[in-house]
Design a protein around this motif. Structure first.
Motif, mmCIF file in Angstrom:
data_model
loop_
_atom_site.group_PDB
_atom_site.id
_atom_site.type_symbol
_atom_site.label_atom_id
_atom_site.label_comp_id
_atom_site.label_asym_id
_atom_site.label_seq_id
_atom_site.Cartn_x
_atom_site.Cartn_y
_atom_site.Cartn_z
ATOM 1 N N ALA A 1 1.107 -51.924 -62.228
ATOM 2 C CA ALA A 1 2.534 -51.587 -62.275
ATOM 3 C C ALA A 1 2.836 -50.677 -63.456
ATOM 4 O O ALA A 1 3.610 -49.713 -63.343
ATOM 5 C CB ALA A 1 3.364 -52.855 -62.362
ATOM 6 N N THR A 2 2.211 -50.944 -64.600
ATOM 7 C CA THR A 2 2.407 -50.106 -65.787
ATOM 8 C C THR A 2 1.863 -48.714 -65.559
ATOM 9 O O THR A 2 2.509 -47.710 -65.936
ATOM 10 C CB THR A 2 1.712 -50.735 -67.012
ATOM 11 O OG1 THR A 2 2.223 -52.055 -67.215
ATOM 12 C CG2 THR A 2 1.934 -49.916 -68.256
ATOM 13 N N ALA A 3 0.678 -48.615 -64.931
ATOM 14 C CA ALA A 3 0.075 -47.310 -64.663
ATOM 15 C C ALA A 3 0.921 -46.514 -63.677
ATOM 16 O O ALA A 3 1.118 -45.296 -63.842
ATOM 17 C CB ALA A 3 -1.336 -47.510 -64.107
ATOM 18 N N THR A 4 1.448 -47.190 -62.651
ATOM 19 C CA THR A 4 2.295 -46.515 -61.664
ATOM 20 C C THR A 4 3.568 -45.987 -62.311
ATOM 21 O O THR A 4 4.005 -44.861 -62.037
ATOM 22 C CB THR A 4 2.651 -47.491 -60.527
ATOM 23 O OG1 THR A 4 1.446 -47.962 -59.922
ATOM 24 C CG2 THR A 4 3.513 -46.803 -59.480
ATOM 25 N N LYS A 5 4.146 -46.786 -63.180
ATOM 26 C CA LYS A 5 5.367 -46.366 -63.868
ATOM 27 C C LYS A 5 5.110 -45.185 -64.776
ATOM 28 O O LYS A 5 5.921 -44.245 -64.838
ATOM 29 C CB LYS A 5 5.909 -47.555 -64.693
ATOM 30 C CG LYS A 5 7.255 -47.274 -65.342
ATOM 31 C CD LYS A 5 7.775 -48.506 -66.070
ATOM 32 C CE LYS A 5 9.123 -48.213 -66.719
ATOM 33 N NZ LYS A 5 9.650 -49.424 -67.431
ATOM 34 N N ALA A 6 3.947 -45.205 -65.482
ATOM 35 C CA ALA A 6 3.604 -44.091 -66.374
ATOM 36 C C ALA A 6 3.368 -42.818 -65.583
ATOM 37 O O ALA A 6 3.771 -41.712 -65.996
ATOM 38 C CB ALA A 6 2.372 -44.460 -67.180
ATOM 39 N N PRO B 1 3.187 -65.933 -64.559
ATOM 40 C CA PRO B 1 4.646 -65.769 -64.605
ATOM 41 C C PRO B 1 5.296 -66.815 -65.517
ATOM 42 O O PRO B 1 4.943 -68.003 -65.434
ATOM 43 C CB PRO B 1 5.081 -65.978 -63.150
ATOM 44 C CG PRO B 1 3.860 -65.736 -62.334
ATOM 45 C CD PRO B 1 2.703 -66.137 -63.179
ATOM 46 N N PRO B 2 6.233 -66.412 -66.373
ATOM 47 C CA PRO B 2 6.933 -67.386 -67.228
ATOM 48 C C PRO B 2 7.611 -68.490 -66.411
ATOM 49 O O PRO B 2 7.744 -69.621 -66.880
ATOM 50 C CB PRO B 2 7.967 -66.529 -67.956
ATOM 51 C CG PRO B 2 7.389 -65.143 -67.956
ATOM 52 C CD PRO B 2 6.648 -65.034 -66.657
ATOM 53 N N ALA B 3 8.019 -68.164 -65.189
ATOM 54 C CA ALA B 3 8.679 -69.151 -64.339
ATOM 55 C C ALA B 3 7.754 -70.322 -64.008
ATOM 56 O O ALA B 3 8.220 -71.442 -63.774
ATOM 57 C CB ALA B 3 9.163 -68.499 -63.044
ATOM 58 N N LYS C 1 -2.664 -60.221 -64.284
ATOM 59 C CA LYS C 1 -2.924 -59.196 -65.293
ATOM 60 C C LYS C 1 -3.211 -57.855 -64.631
ATOM 61 O O LYS C 1 -2.704 -56.810 -65.056
ATOM 62 C CB LYS C 1 -4.106 -59.611 -66.169
ATOM 63 C CG LYS C 1 -4.392 -58.643 -67.311
ATOM 64 C CD LYS C 1 -5.543 -59.135 -68.166
ATOM 65 C CE LYS C 1 -5.811 -58.152 -69.315
ATOM 66 N NZ LYS C 1 -6.935 -58.611 -70.166
ATOM 67 N N THR C 2 -4.006 -57.894 -63.569
ATOM 68 C CA THR C 2 -4.315 -56.657 -62.834
ATOM 69 C C THR C 2 -3.051 -56.059 -62.227
ATOM 70 O O THR C 2 -2.831 -54.844 -62.288
ATOM 71 C CB THR C 2 -5.339 -56.951 -61.713
ATOM 72 O OG1 THR C 2 -6.524 -57.486 -62.295
ATOM 73 C CG2 THR C 2 -5.669 -55.685 -60.944
ATOM 74 N N GLN C 3 -2.206 -56.924 -61.664
ATOM 75 C CA GLN C 3 -0.945 -56.449 -61.084
ATOM 76 C C GLN C 3 -0.056 -55.793 -62.139
ATOM 77 O O GLN C 3 0.547 -54.742 -61.897
ATOM 78 C CB GLN C 3 -0.196 -57.612 -60.425
ATOM 79 C CG GLN C 3 -0.713 -58.002 -59.052
ATOM 80 C CD GLN C 3 0.230 -58.946 -58.348
ATOM 81 O OE1 GLN C 3 0.891 -59.771 -58.971
ATOM 82 N NE2 GLN C 3 0.307 -58.844 -57.028
ATOM 83 N N GLN C 4 0.014 -56.400 -63.305
ATOM 84 C CA GLN C 4 0.838 -55.863 -64.384
ATOM 85 C C GLN C 4 0.304 -54.515 -64.859
ATOM 86 O O GLN C 4 1.072 -53.585 -65.130
ATOM 87 C CB GLN C 4 0.903 -56.855 -65.547
ATOM 88 C CG GLN C 4 1.675 -58.118 -65.223
ATOM 89 C CD GLN C 4 1.558 -59.167 -66.317
ATOM 90 O OE1 GLN C 4 1.106 -58.892 -67.422
ATOM 91 N NE2 GLN C 4 1.963 -60.395 -65.993
ATOM 92 N N ASP D 1 10.695 -69.393 -57.406
ATOM 93 C CA ASP D 1 10.936 -68.117 -58.079
ATOM 94 C C ASP D 1 10.036 -67.068 -57.439
ATOM 95 O O ASP D 1 8.867 -67.330 -57.124
ATOM 96 C CB ASP D 1 10.624 -68.254 -59.567
ATOM 97 C CG ASP D 1 11.001 -67.016 -60.360
ATOM 98 O OD1 ASP D 1 12.079 -67.013 -60.966
ATOM 99 O OD2 ASP D 1 10.212 -66.045 -60.363
ATOM 100 N N GLU D 2 10.567 -65.875 -57.247
ATOM 101 C CA GLU D 2 9.827 -64.835 -56.517
ATOM 102 C C GLU D 2 8.529 -64.411 -57.202
ATOM 103 O O GLU D 2 7.640 -63.837 -56.561
ATOM 104 C CB GLU D 2 10.715 -63.603 -56.324
ATOM 105 C CG GLU D 2 11.188 -62.967 -57.621
ATOM 106 C CD GLU D 2 12.096 -61.766 -57.375
ATOM 107 O OE1 GLU D 2 12.328 -61.022 -58.343
ATOM 108 O OE2 GLU D 2 12.572 -61.590 -56.234
ATOM 109 N N SER D 3 8.371 -64.725 -58.496
ATOM 110 C CA SER D 3 7.149 -64.352 -59.212
ATOM 111 C C SER D 3 6.021 -65.363 -59.014
ATOM 112 O O SER D 3 4.870 -65.094 -59.356
ATOM 113 C CB SER D 3 7.433 -64.204 -60.709
ATOM 114 O OG SER D 3 7.832 -65.445 -61.278
ATOM 115 N N ILE D 4 6.351 -66.546 -58.455
ATOM 116 C CA ILE D 4 5.356 -67.608 -58.278
ATOM 117 C C ILE D 4 4.798 -67.563 -56.862
ATOM 118 O O ILE D 4 5.534 -67.455 -55.881
ATOM 119 C CB ILE D 4 5.982 -68.993 -58.540
ATOM 120 C CG1 ILE D 4 6.520 -69.078 -59.970
ATOM 121 C CG2 ILE D 4 4.962 -70.095 -58.303
ATOM 122 C CD1 ILE D 4 7.222 -70.386 -60.272
#
Length: 434
Positions: free
Chosen positions: A426-431, A165-167, A420-423, A353-356
């Motif tokens: 999430a991308t596959a679910t959105k697609a 996470p960038p945070a 990375k796996t989560q991302q 931050d919620e991403s951490i």
């Protein structure tokens, strides 16, 4: 004629383009860390090879005007002089954070600020506990494991944590910047033996002129650099460690652009000119000199220690000073940062931050145990350079930083895979939903 002009233009611009390429390369986190690592390895190789005598002769060669108390060794010029450039950039970054960054909003900054304080206090306490029976001389190095090396820590995060996470990077940057502020304060307060108050008072003259110039938007190097050098020389003569001058000068530079103090930074989407403050402009220019020249040269002349083979290494690890440093960097930073962060987030209205996630904080706390640059500096201020204790300090700093960085890198590498796996999921679910 037009053809000659167009063909000559790239040639005329080539040196500028080459410098721009070097500038952009040195701005990368990984490059600064790589140069620092290379300089450290070279120092260790030289000091443990047949070239050791030559290396020590160069490091101990003295030059400079004795009348101004500036007849210093090459190693001292690197520690007192070149490292002031590093602290100038730190001062610029600190002021940017306080005026326009994360440290401006106390509610947002309170967690990393508190974590930095915990990451300074706990390692110092651990070092003190380990060396309590060794006497007051050994205890002089209590602040050695309190520092975090921004260049190395961010470089490790950049290499192993591209999907983190960038945070988390923002958290580490804020923590490291506050850590540096605390380290600078410790150096100024606890590692100043005597003070020449006349020289200290005279510091205000060039420092005030520098402040007045930059507040009016002056960027002329032949004016600002002599004022900066005068500030540095007078502070050095006062007895306070001269690197503090870098921070003071950085604090004088305005962050927000004004009608006078501003630098063109392109145009916005509507075509209107956009300006940046001088602090960002100076930080951009001087950070490359800091990470590409100043800090690596400091490491080259500070990290060299004659280990003496396996037996010499084993002897270093029997010294409680070295053990206290290693314990402080590896265990103290981890306990201080994660423990303080946990306690702060128990308070109402304060959270991460919620991403951490907590494993992310643990890995980050470990790489914050890479002390190196400032730890070596405090070590030189604590013990006689070239003494057995001074050499053991370097072994402790190098070993502790390496161990803390390796543990942190391994944790964050696994967390990087997780994010990375989560991302990807999430991308596959959105697609699929689309």
């Amino acid at each position: 004629m037009p053809q000659k002009h167009s063909s000559a233009l790239p040639f005329n611009q080539k040196p500028h383009s080459i410098w721009r390429g070097i500038h952009q390369t040195l701005k990368q986190d990984t490059v600064g860390g790589a140069l620092l690592l290379a300089a450290t390895i070279l120092a260790l190789v030289l000091s443990n090879s047949p070239a050791a005598g030559w290396y020590q002769a160069v490091r101990d060669f003295r030059f400079g005007p004795e009348e101004l108390h500036l007849n210093l060794s090459v190693g001292a010029w690197a520690a007192d002089g070149l490292l002031a450039i590093f602290f100038f950039v730190v001062g610029l970054e600190l002021k940017e954070e306080f005026v326009a960054g994360k440290l401006r909003n106390l509610r947002t900054a309170i967690v990393p600020i508190s974590a930095a304080a915990g990451g300074v206090a706990v390692p110092a306490l651990i070092f003190t506990a380990v060396n309590l029976a060794a006497g007051p001389e050994a205890l002089r190095g209590w602040a050695i494991p309190a520092a975090t090396d921004i260049a190395f820590a961010i470089a490790v995060l950049a290499v192993v944590g591209r999907q983190l996470p960038p945070a988390l990077r923002t958290f580490l940057l804020t923590l490291a910047v506050v850590d540096d502020l605390l380290a600078i304060t410790i150096i100024a307060v606890f590692y100043t033996a005597t003070i020449n108050f006349l020289a200290l008072a005279l510091v205000l003259l060039p420092l005030g002129l520098f402040a007045a110039a930059v507040q009016r938007g002056v960027r002329t190097w032949w004016l600002l650099i002599p004022l900066g050098l005068a500030t540095w020389a007078l502070l050095h003569a006062s007895g306070i460690h001269a690197t503090v001058a870098g921070v003071l000068l950085g604090f004088m530079v305005p962050v927000l652009s004004t009608a006078r103090a501003r630098v063109p930074a392109g145009t916005d989407s509507a075509g209107n000119p956009v300006y940046e403050g001088l602090a960002a402009h100076f930080a951009d220019r001087w950070s490359t000199i800091s990470s590409g020249i100043a800090v690596p040269i400091f490491a080259l002349f500070s990290a060299g220690v004659t280990i003496g083979g396996i037996s010499g290494l084993a002897e270093s690890f029997t010294d409680t000073v070295a053990l206290g440093i290693i314990a402080g960097l590896v265990l103290g930073k981890l306990a201080g940062i994660t423990g303080t962060t946990f306690l702060m987030t128990r308070a109402k209205g304060i959270s991460l931050d919620e991403s951490i996630r907590w494993p992310d904080v643990t890995g980050m706390a470990c790489i914050a145990g890479i002390g190196f640059t400032v730890s070596l500096l405090v070590g030189e201020l604590s013990y006689e350079p070239g003494s057995s204790t001074g050499d053991h300090v370097k072994v402790g700093v190098l070993a502790g930083s390496l161990l803390a960085g390796t543990i942190g890198a391994l944790i964050l590498r696994q967390r990087n895979k997780h994010h990375k796996t989560q991302q990807e999921e999430a991308t596959a679910t959105k697609a699929t939903s689309n």
